[in-house]
Design a protein around this motif. Structure first.
Motif, PDB file in Angstrom:
ATOM      1  N   MET A  25       0.830  -0.633  -0.195  1.00 37.38           N
ATOM      2  CA  MET A  25      -0.141   0.481   0.124  1.00 37.38           C
ATOM      3  C   MET A  25       0.568   1.438  -0.086  1.00 37.38           C
ATOM      4  O   MET A  25       0.490   2.518  -0.994  1.00 37.38           O
ATOM      5  N   PRO A  26       1.966   1.426   0.595  1.00 32.05           N
ATOM      6  CA  PRO A  26       2.578   2.646   0.632  1.00 32.05           C
ATOM      7  C   PRO A  26       2.850   2.949  -0.266  1.00 32.05           C
ATOM      8  O   PRO A  26       3.663   3.823  -1.561  1.00 32.05           O
ATOM      9  N   LEU A  27       3.816   1.851  -1.521  1.00 27.40           N
ATOM     10  CA  LEU A  27       3.931   1.823  -2.437  1.00 27.40           C
ATOM     11  C   LEU A  27       2.991   2.216  -3.718  1.00 27.40           C
ATOM     12  O   LEU A  27       3.288   3.527  -4.771  1.00 27.40           O
ATOM     13  N   GLY A  33       6.589   5.814  -7.248  1.00 25.38           N
ATOM     14  CA  GLY A  33       6.156   4.350  -7.098  1.00 25.38           C
ATOM     15  C   GLY A  33       5.569   3.552  -7.888  1.00 25.38           C
ATOM     16  O   GLY A  33       5.840   2.644  -8.817  1.00 25.38           O
ATOM     17  N   LEU A  34       4.305   4.120  -7.924  1.00 27.59           N
ATOM     18  CA  LEU A  34       3.241   3.222  -8.779  1.00 27.59           C
ATOM     19  C   LEU A  34       3.755   3.071 -10.044  1.00 27.59           C
ATOM     20  O   LEU A  34       3.793   2.779 -11.048  1.00 27.59           O
ATOM     21  N   ARG A  35       4.285   4.251 -10.415  1.00 26.59           N
ATOM     22  CA  ARG A  35       4.326   4.438 -11.875  1.00 26.59           C
ATOM     23  C   ARG A  35       5.193   3.558 -12.770  1.00 26.59           C
ATOM     24  O   ARG A  35       5.288   2.750 -13.370  1.00 26.59           O
ATOM     25  N   LYS A  36       6.427   4.159 -11.674  1.00 21.81           N
ATOM     26  CA  LYS A  36       7.202   3.156 -11.547  1.00 21.81           C
ATOM     27  C   LYS A  36       6.959   1.402 -11.923  1.00 21.81           C
ATOM     28  O   LYS A  36       7.883   0.708 -12.901  1.00 21.81           O
ATOM     29  N   ALA A  37       6.739   0.894 -11.175  1.00 24.19           N
ATOM     30  CA  ALA A  37       6.367  -0.277 -10.699  1.00 24.19           C
ATOM     31  C   ALA A  37       5.281  -0.759 -12.058  1.00 24.19           C
ATOM     32  O   ALA A  37       6.228  -2.205 -12.010  1.00 24.19           O
ATOM     33  N   ALA A  68      -2.996  -2.423 -18.155  1.00 22.39           N
ATOM     34  CA  ALA A  68      -3.548  -3.678 -19.354  1.00 22.39           C
ATOM     35  C   ALA A  68      -3.455  -1.828 -20.178  1.00 22.39           C
ATOM     36  O   ALA A  68      -3.480  -1.831 -21.145  1.00 22.39           O
ATOM     37  N   PHE A  69      -3.442  -0.672 -19.175  1.00 25.61           N
ATOM     38  CA  PHE A  69      -3.808   0.305 -20.363  1.00 25.61           C
ATOM     39  C   PHE A  69      -3.017   0.718 -20.722  1.00 25.61           C
ATOM     40  O   PHE A  69      -2.875   1.007 -21.461  1.00 25.61           O
ATOM     41  N   ALA A  70      -1.451   1.015 -20.214  1.00 29.04           N
ATOM     42  CA  ALA A  70      -0.106   0.405 -20.513  1.00 29.04           C
ATOM     43  C   ALA A  70       0.226  -0.252 -21.781  1.00 29.04           C
ATOM     44  O   ALA A  70       0.301   0.366 -22.890  1.00 29.04           O
ATOM     45  N   LEU A  71      -0.255  -0.855 -21.895  1.00 29.19           N
ATOM     46  CA  LEU A  71      -0.080  -2.127 -23.126  1.00 29.19           C
ATOM     47  C   LEU A  71      -1.595  -2.099 -24.094  1.00 29.19           C
ATOM     48  O   LEU A  71      -1.019  -2.870 -24.848  1.00 29.19           O
TER      49      LEU A  71
END
Length: 171
Positions: A25-27, A33-37, A68-71
């Motif tokens: 959750m902190p990530l 962090g979320l964008r990088k993951a 999914a959105f990114a792909l």
């Protein structure tokens, strides 16, 4: 990966005594962090044909729609019993600390679709193995299984052969 690893907190004795839960959750709350993951996971599969991304309840389907959105792919959830409103199939499976059941809509995957499986954590591989069996029973082809966190010492990969396994953070 240390910057992402530092955003995962340990919660001792959850969901039962002796287990150290890796809380992402902190990530997820950290925009960078979320964008990088998401970039790391989607980047690993960018040259694969992915029609649909499947996310396992519950944290897997927090990540899966963004991937999914990114792909440029669609999204289908796999949920615990009683959460999906339409016709579904189900599968019982073993957890590292008990048993559970998962369900997917019968029309969640079409025969021949290329499917990327996503979950937050790979422990023993039981949850993802059950998810893969559900998808394959509907005719989906597994492109890979992606995880934000892998507990390597539990050797969950052995339960997911012959799939491509990709994990962002390993312990």
């Amino acid at each position: 990966m240390n910057e992402l690893k530092n955003l995962v907190r340990d919660v001792p004795d959850f969901p039962k005594k002796g287990i150290i839960f890796k809380d992402i959750m902190p990530l997820l709350q950290n925009p960078k962090g979320l964008r990088k993951a998401v970039e790391i996971i989607s980047g690993h599969y960018k040259n694969e044909k992915v029609d649909i991304v499947v996310g396992a309840e519950a944290r897997g389907f927090i990540l899966a729609p963004t991937i999914a959105f990114a792909l440029g792919a669609g999204f289908t959830p796999i949920r615990k019993p009683g959460k999906l409103p339409y016709e579904k199939i189900s599968m019982s499976y073993a957890l590292e600390y008990g048993t559970d059941v998962l369900e997917i809509h019968k029309d969640g995957i079409s025969k021949g679709q290329q499917v990327l499986m996503v979950d937050d954590l790979l422990a023993t591989g039981g949850t993802m193995s059950a998810c893969c069996k559900l998808v394959e029973s509907l005719g989906g082809r597994i492109v890979g299984c992606a995880f934000l966190v892998e507990l390597s010492f539990l050797d969950g990969k052995k339960n997911l052969t012959p799939y491509d396994i990709f994990s962002v953070i390993k312990y």
